[in-house]
Every structure is written in C-alpha cells, then in structure tokens.
Write an enzyme that holds these catalytic residues in place. Sequence first.
Site, PDB file in Angstrom:
ATOM      1  N   ASN A  22       0.787  -1.262  -0.208  1.00 44.31           N
ATOM      2  CA  ASN A  22       0.019  -0.007  -0.029  1.00 44.31           C
ATOM      3  C   ASN A  22       0.996   1.144  -0.132  1.00 44.31           C
ATOM      4  OD1 ASN A  22      -1.595   2.134   0.278  1.00 44.31           O
ATOM      5  ND2 ASN A  22      -2.668   1.141   2.200  1.00 44.31           N
ATOM      6  N   ARG A  35      -2.502  -1.885  -3.337  1.00 46.65           N
ATOM      7  CA  ARG A  35      -3.788  -1.309  -3.343  1.00 46.65           C
ATOM      8  C   ARG A  35      -3.727  -0.156  -4.206  1.00 46.65           C
ATOM      9  NH1 ARG A  35      -5.149   3.278   1.098  1.00 46.65           N
ATOM     10  NH2 ARG A  35      -7.442   3.451   0.291  1.00 46.65           N
ATOM     11  N   HIS A  86     -13.176   2.569   0.029  1.00 47.16           N
ATOM     12  CA  HIS A  86     -13.096   1.528   1.403  1.00 47.16           C
ATOM     13  C   HIS A  86     -13.671   0.182   0.606  1.00 47.16           C
ATOM     14  CE1 HIS A  86     -13.052   5.001   4.494  1.00 47.16           C
ATOM     15  NE2 HIS A  86     -11.837   4.749   4.371  1.00 47.16           N
ATOM     16  N   ARG A 127     -12.146  15.589   7.558  1.00 49.84           N
ATOM     17  CA  ARG A 127     -13.010  15.895   6.342  1.00 49.84           C
ATOM     18  C   ARG A 127     -14.466  16.395   6.773  1.00 49.84           C
ATOM     19  NH1 ARG A 127     -11.193  10.579   3.898  1.00 49.84           N
ATOM     20  NH2 ARG A 127      -9.184  11.068   2.858  1.00 49.84           N
ATOM     21  N   GLU A 145      -8.381  -5.177   5.355  1.00 49.66           N
ATOM     22  CA  GLU A 145      -8.233  -4.977   3.774  1.00 49.66           C
ATOM     23  C   GLU A 145      -6.890  -5.653   3.153  1.00 49.66           C
ATOM     24  OE1 GLU A 145      -8.777  -0.946   5.468  1.00 49.66           O
ATOM     25  OE2 GLU A 145      -9.310  -0.299   3.364  1.00 49.66           O
TER      26      GLU A 145
END
Length: 398
Positions: A7, A91, A180, A241, A385
């Site tokens: 990743n 990823r 996600h 955010r 993940e």
Amino acid sequence: MIILVVNAGSSSLKYQLIEMKNESVIAKGVCERIGLKGSFLTHKKPGADDVTLNVEMKNHTEAVKLVLEALLNKDYGVIKSMEEISAVGHRVVHSAEDFKETVKINDKVLKVCEINADLAPLHVPANIMGIKACKEVMKNTPMAAVFDTAFHSRMPDYAFLYAIPYEAYSELKIRKYGFHGTSHKFVSDEAAKYLKKDIKNLKIITCHLGNGSSIAAVDGGVSVDTSMGFTPLEGVPMGTRSGDIDPAVIEYLMQKTGINIKDAINYLNKKSGVLGVSGLSSDFRDLHEAKDKGDKRAALAVEIFCYRVKKYIGAYMAAMNGADCIVFTAGIGENTARIRTQIAGNLSFLGIEIDQDLNKKAASGISEISKASSKVKVLVVPTNEELVIARETLSVCK
Ligand code: ADP
C-alpha cells in the site's frame, strides 16, 4: 503460497507478507518519510521485537529494496529467497470505470491507471510509484491491482449519478465512485458467514468508521450505494474531512477569506470534520477524553458525527427496503462502544436494538451486539483490507 501486499502512499509504503495456506501474516511493516530527511523502516515479525532501520530512502524503489532486505534478513527476516513470494498485490485507490474488479498488472493496465491518476491525485500517482518500484526490483513476480472503488462499481446509475448536466458524467467521468471497497466487501462477507446465510439473500449496511469513514448499502453482496463520492470528501464527517456540504459554501468562504480553490478544498479535507468542529483533535480518543472533562465542542463534534452516520443508516434502510444486518468496523467502529450506542441506540422503530452489555463487551473477532429481539442484527466485524488484497491477488495471479 506467499503474497506481498503493498500500500504505497506519497511518502510511505506499507507492506504485509501473507502465507495464504492459513491466511496468516508472517511479517509486516512500513517505510516512512520516503524522499524526505530521516526516512526509516519499521519491520514487525509476529513473536519478535520490532526492528527499526534508519536508512535513507530517496524514492519508492529504494524503499522496496529495503523491504526485501528486511524480509530476507537472516536475523529478523522471514523468507530465504525472493522467489518464495508468488505475487504482489497493490492497493490502488481509483479504477474510474475501467476496472470493475482486480486485474493482473501489465503495461496496458499501468497506462490506464496513469490516465486515471487525475481522479485521485493524492493517491493514485503514489500507488503507481509503488507498482513501478516493485516491477523494477521484482521483475518476474506477477502483480495485481486491487481497487478501493471496484466493490462499488455495480451501483445503479440513479445512485451514482449526480444531478448535474449529464455531460459531466459522459464527458468528464464525474460521478460517485465510493471508496473503502475492500473493507466493505470483507466485512459484509464476514457478516454473512457469521450469520450462516448466503450473502445473496442479505441486506447489509456496513459502517467503516475510522480516520476516513464511509457507509455502504450492500444488497445481495452488491454495493448499491455508498456515502463517499467522486472523492473521499463526500459522505459522513470524518477526522478532518467535512463530509456532505452545500458546495455554495466554497465560493462564499473564498470570497470572505480570500483563499483560493486549492486552499478551500484543503480546508474541507484537512481542517474540517471532527477536528474542525472541536478545534482539538481528529482522534476520537482525544475527543472523548475532552468531552468527559466537559468540553462542549468536543461533545458537539462527536454528536454531529454520530447523527450524520445515523441518517445514512436510515437512508440506506429506505434504499434497500430494510436491512438484515448493520456492521460496525475500522478504528472507531470496532473499538468505541459509546459511538455505536450514540449512532444506533435509538433506532428501535427500525427494528434495531442494541444490547448494552454485549456492546460494551465486544472484543476481538466478530461480536454480535444486538438483543435477541432485534429484527436487525448488529455486528462488530474487524476489517482486514490487506487480506482481501491478498485473496484477490491470488485469484488473478495463480
Ligand atoms: P485509518 O482510517 O487511518 O485506518 P483507523 O481505522 O485506525 O484509521 O481509525 C482511527 C480512529 O479510530 C481514531 O479516531 C481513533 O480514535 C479510533 N481508534 C483506533 N483504535 C482505537 C482503540 N483501540 N480504541 C478506541 N478508539 C480507537
């Protein structure tokens, strides 16, 4: 069979080496401050002390070389030869509409990723750097790109289209993509397994609540709607955010403060969310500590977050005509009982009843936290993940 999961971020590269026979992590780590002063690698091998290597890494290729040195090291390494790594899974944050599932990487795939980099300029260029670095160092190892957006690629058009002129979609690819995806897929699959039901017959709402948060409506194993949009900025408020906001705020803000559009987007991405409201922290542990000491803005930030997640749950129950199961996952979803209560503790009219004892006791592994009488099962499911990336990689690189 061993899979290396990578990743890559702009200045970091996380890795996990997974033995697929029993799906166990045999080593993992992260290179930080790549291309900056003071770069270092932290390498973890289960059952052994962590190793920190303070080595200069000028770029991602040097980082990948260092990762392989660590994996092969005779003291703290875990493999004897690079050939033991059967494939590398990367990823990749954005697939646009070009890839609806995991693909084996070749020059053509890489080219498409490069074209799509504009859609996620903070992430995809870094993901590509990670891929190119691995290709350089591990020339003969097959590699796969596993996309965050892929699980959402079967959303119906009425869910993914924004109500703006259609040409924005047909000519500029502006639409909701969602993110996600690997996490929403993993936890919805795990929930179905736990419930001993075929996922095709289940309606699940997955709440991935971490630093970045998103909610997905998973009907029959297909993501039919999700809260993040064209970028990860849309949806519920997050650590930093804003989540959903009237876009007209941006012009007003720019006019009043004199900031430019780049700064305004940065304001919404980096300075907003629970950090912006509380003025304190993006981390829910800090917010709870402050709230418990009477800090009103910390309490308000948490309340806004929970209220907005709750509204998405209601919306997605309407979208799917009900739900069989709600799943909480990621840092906040897995670890914070009081947030789960604040979100779903008062939804009995929807058939959602949380058992407070079970909720408080939820520990590692899958936990059921709803009352026996609850029509909708509520589960806490730890996400993984990297394991999804490894499984997907194995499936295309066999
Ligand atoms: P990321 O999106 O960066 O992977 P995480 O999923 O780790 O983030 O989520 C980070 C958030 O989860 C933080 O707000 C933090 O407060 C919360 N969190 C993480 N671990 C714990 C824990 N053990 N207990 C309570 N909260 C946690």
